[in-house]
Design a protein around this motif. Structure first.
Motif, short mmCIF file in Angstrom:
data_model
loop_
_atom_site.label_atom_id
_atom_site.label_comp_id
_atom_site.label_asym_id
_atom_site.label_seq_id
_atom_site.Cartn_x
_atom_site.Cartn_y
_atom_site.Cartn_z
N GLY A 1 0.92 -1.17 -0.17
CA GLY A 1 0.24 -0.15 0.05
C GLY A 1 0.51 0.76 -0.24
N GLN B 1 -5.47 -4.99 -1.41
CA GLN B 1 -4.17 -4.89 -1.15
C GLN B 1 -3.04 -4.01 -2.81
OE1 GLN B 1 -5.93 -2.45 1.18
NE2 GLN B 1 -3.37 -1.32 0.50
N SER C 1 -4.48 -5.59 -5.44
CA SER C 1 -5.31 -5.05 -6.63
C SER C 1 -4.64 -3.39 -6.86
CB SER C 1 -6.38 -5.64 -6.41
OG SER C 1 -6.65 -5.43 -4.94
N ARG C 2 -5.69 -2.51 -5.45
CA ARG C 2 -5.49 -1.93 -5.34
C ARG C 2 -3.95 -0.97 -5.65
NH1 ARG C 2 -7.89 1.74 -0.81
NH2 ARG C 2 -7.38 3.87 -1.10
N GLU D 1 -3.99 2.17 -8.81
CA GLU D 1 -3.25 2.62 -8.74
C GLU D 1 -1.93 3.06 -9.58
OE1 GLU D 1 -2.53 3.40 -4.39
OE2 GLU D 1 -5.05 4.15 -4.24
N SER E 1 -15.01 -6.70 -1.95
CA SER E 1 -13.83 -5.16 -1.81
C SER E 1 -14.55 -2.78 -1.30
CB SER E 1 -13.78 -4.30 -3.05
OG SER E 1 -14.28 -4.45 -4.36
N THR F 1 -12.29 -2.35 0.86
CA THR F 1 -11.48 -0.93 0.90
C THR F 1 -11.35 0.42 0.41
OG1 THR F 1 -11.54 -1.25 -1.09
CG2 THR F 1 -9.72 -3.00 -0.18
N CYS G 1 -14.02 1.08 -2.25
CA CYS G 1 -13.24 1.14 -3.79
C CYS G 1 -15.10 1.78 -4.31
CB CYS G 1 -12.72 0.25 -4.19
SG CYS G 1 -13.55 -1.34 -4.05
N TYR H 1 -11.46 3.53 -6.40
CA TYR H 1 -10.70 4.06 -5.89
C TYR H 1 -10.84 5.47 -4.85
CZ TYR H 1 -9.31 -0.97 -5.07
OH TYR H 1 -9.18 -2.10 -4.70
N ARG I 1 -3.15 3.58 2.24
CA ARG I 1 -4.61 3.42 1.66
C ARG I 1 -3.82 1.89 0.36
NH1 ARG I 1 -1.87 8.89 -0.33
NH2 ARG I 1 -1.74 8.24 -3.04
#
Length: 206
Positions: free
Chosen positions: A74, A144, A146-147, A151, A178, A182, A184, A199, A206
């Motif tokens: 993150g 996290q 995948s986030r 990003e 999700s 998170t 999103c 997100y 984050r």
């Protein structure tokens, strides 16, 4: 950096660019990023920049001790006090006899600082499915990654199926859990060919 090594980067001055499996990230002063063992990052700081890096193996959580939060992939920001603490702890490593830094005795304070910087993520992990805290933390770790992938490629519209594949979970399940885990949000893609994800900000981490 070779595959199999988890790394954390803290930008103490100037800026730096991080290229990794999850995409491209730019760190400004006071920002940090933690990447998992598959990321293989390449970090380039500007001429006057200072980017402090830590790398550690799978035994890091053992060194943190019982009751400490997990470490997640993150990004986030540090306040000035946290930056000064990080720099002070890093300088302490230079005083280790014979330069033999051990995970448990020497890196543990820095890892605990990173865990504290991620306390917002740790709080969100409690919303994840799972019968135990370990299972919930493991699921949050997947989300996290995948986030970060999302990003790290801001120019793309990411289909739910693609992000679910990165997380290693079924798309329908990913879509359902999700958002509460998170923060999103899911949108219909402009071309009408499926759902895409966006997100919002999640505070310090984050």
């Amino acid at each position: 950096m070779p595959e199999g090594v988890t790394s954390a980067w803290m930008q103490l001055r100037g800026t730096a660019t991080v290229q990794c499996q999850e995409g491209s990230f730019r760190l400004g002063r006071g920002e940090w990023i933690l990447l998992d063992h598959r990321s293989q990052p390449c970090v380039q700081s500007d001429r006057l920049g200072i980017c402090m890096g830590l790398h550690f193996g799978t035994d890091a959580l053992t060194a943190l001790g019982e009751g400490a939060n997990s470490l997640y992939a993150g990004r986030g920001r540090m306040c000035r006090d946290d930056m000064q603490i990080a720099l002070r702890l890093r300088r302490r490593l230079d005083l280790v006899p014979d330069g033999r830094v051990t995970l448990r005795n020497d890196l543990r304070p820095l890892l605990l600082l990173m865990a504290d910087l991620q306390r917002d993520i740790a709080t969100l992990s409690l919303r994840c499915p799972g019968r135990s805290l370990t299972q919930r933390a493991g699921f949050m770790a997947r989300l996290q990654v995948s986030r970060l992938h999302l990003e790290g490629h801001p120019q793309l519209d990411h289909r739910v199926d693609d992000l679910a594949s990165v997380a290693g979970v079924p798309a329908r399940y990913f879509s359902r859990v999700s958002r509460p885990c998170t923060g999103c949000r899911r949108y219909r893609s402009p071309g009408g060919c499926g759902w895409i994800m966006r997100y919002g900000c999640c505070g310090r981490g984050r």
